[in-house]
Motif scaffolding. Structure first.
Motif, PDB file in Angstrom:
ATOM      1  N   SER A  21      13.938  26.141  21.449  1.00 26.80           N
ATOM      2  CA  SER A  21      13.130  25.458  22.542  1.00 26.80           C
ATOM      3  C   SER A  21      12.203  26.218  23.106  1.00 26.80           C
ATOM      4  CB  SER A  21      13.984  24.631  23.610  1.00 26.80           C
ATOM      5  OG  SER A  21      12.885  23.949  24.247  1.00 26.80           O
ATOM      6  N   LYS A  24       9.054  21.701  26.981  1.00 25.10           N
ATOM      7  CA  LYS A  24       8.922  20.165  27.123  1.00 25.10           C
ATOM      8  C   LYS A  24       7.664  19.526  27.742  1.00 25.10           C
ATOM      9  CE  LYS A  24      13.900  19.506  27.999  1.00 25.10           C
ATOM     10  NZ  LYS A  24      14.778  18.767  28.590  1.00 25.10           N
ATOM     11  N   CYS A  29      10.478  17.536  23.315  1.00 19.41           N
ATOM     12  CA  CYS A  29      10.825  19.009  23.271  1.00 19.41           C
ATOM     13  C   CYS A  29      10.031  19.622  22.068  1.00 19.41           C
ATOM     14  CB  CYS A  29      12.396  18.782  23.151  1.00 19.41           C
ATOM     15  SG  CYS A  29      13.091  20.705  22.984  1.00 19.41           S
ATOM     16  N   LYS A  31       9.979  22.883  19.772  1.00 17.18           N
ATOM     17  CA  LYS A  31      10.854  23.703  19.244  1.00 17.18           C
ATOM     18  C   LYS A  31      10.327  24.447  18.321  1.00 17.18           C
ATOM     19  CE  LYS A  31      14.392  20.969  18.387  1.00 17.18           C
ATOM     20  NZ  LYS A  31      15.871  20.440  18.152  1.00 17.18           N
TER      21      LYS A  31
END
Length: 101
Positions: A21, A24, A29, A31
């Motif tokens: 990750s 946010k 999110c 990644k």
């Protein structure tokens, strides 16, 4: 916050197809992961996800249809869509998905 080199971050991951990750944005999110040419089994998510190929190529099978996503391109996988990664996918992939998905 400082800038993040996503290619270097993906290259430093201990294993291919193991995401990290980056942070946010709202409920999403962000990644990154490294693709190594090996396939990934079919999966389904309850929320849509965006797959952005930073470098390399992603070979997808979405609901039975083949989709090639190249460097600089992105593909939105709809919520509930069956999808798998085909052999030959390689490079750096960013995934943007609903947090907790």
């Amino acid at each position: 916050m400082t800038s993040i080199n996503v290619v270097e971050t993906a290259a430093a991951l201990p294993a291919a197809w193991s995401s990290r990750s980056l942070g946010k944005v709202g409920a999403a999110c962000v990644k990154v992961l490294r693709m190594d040419g090996s396939p990934v089994q079919e999966e389904v998510h309850g929320a849509a996800e965006v797959l952005l190929v930073v470098d390399g190529r992603l070979e997808l099978l979405v609901e039975g249809s083949e989709v090639a996503v190249r460097t600089g391109e992105m593909y939105r996988v709809p919520a509930g869509a069956r999808h798998a990664v085909g052999p030959g996918s390689h490079g750096t992939l960013m995934i943007i998905e609903e947090a907790g998905a």
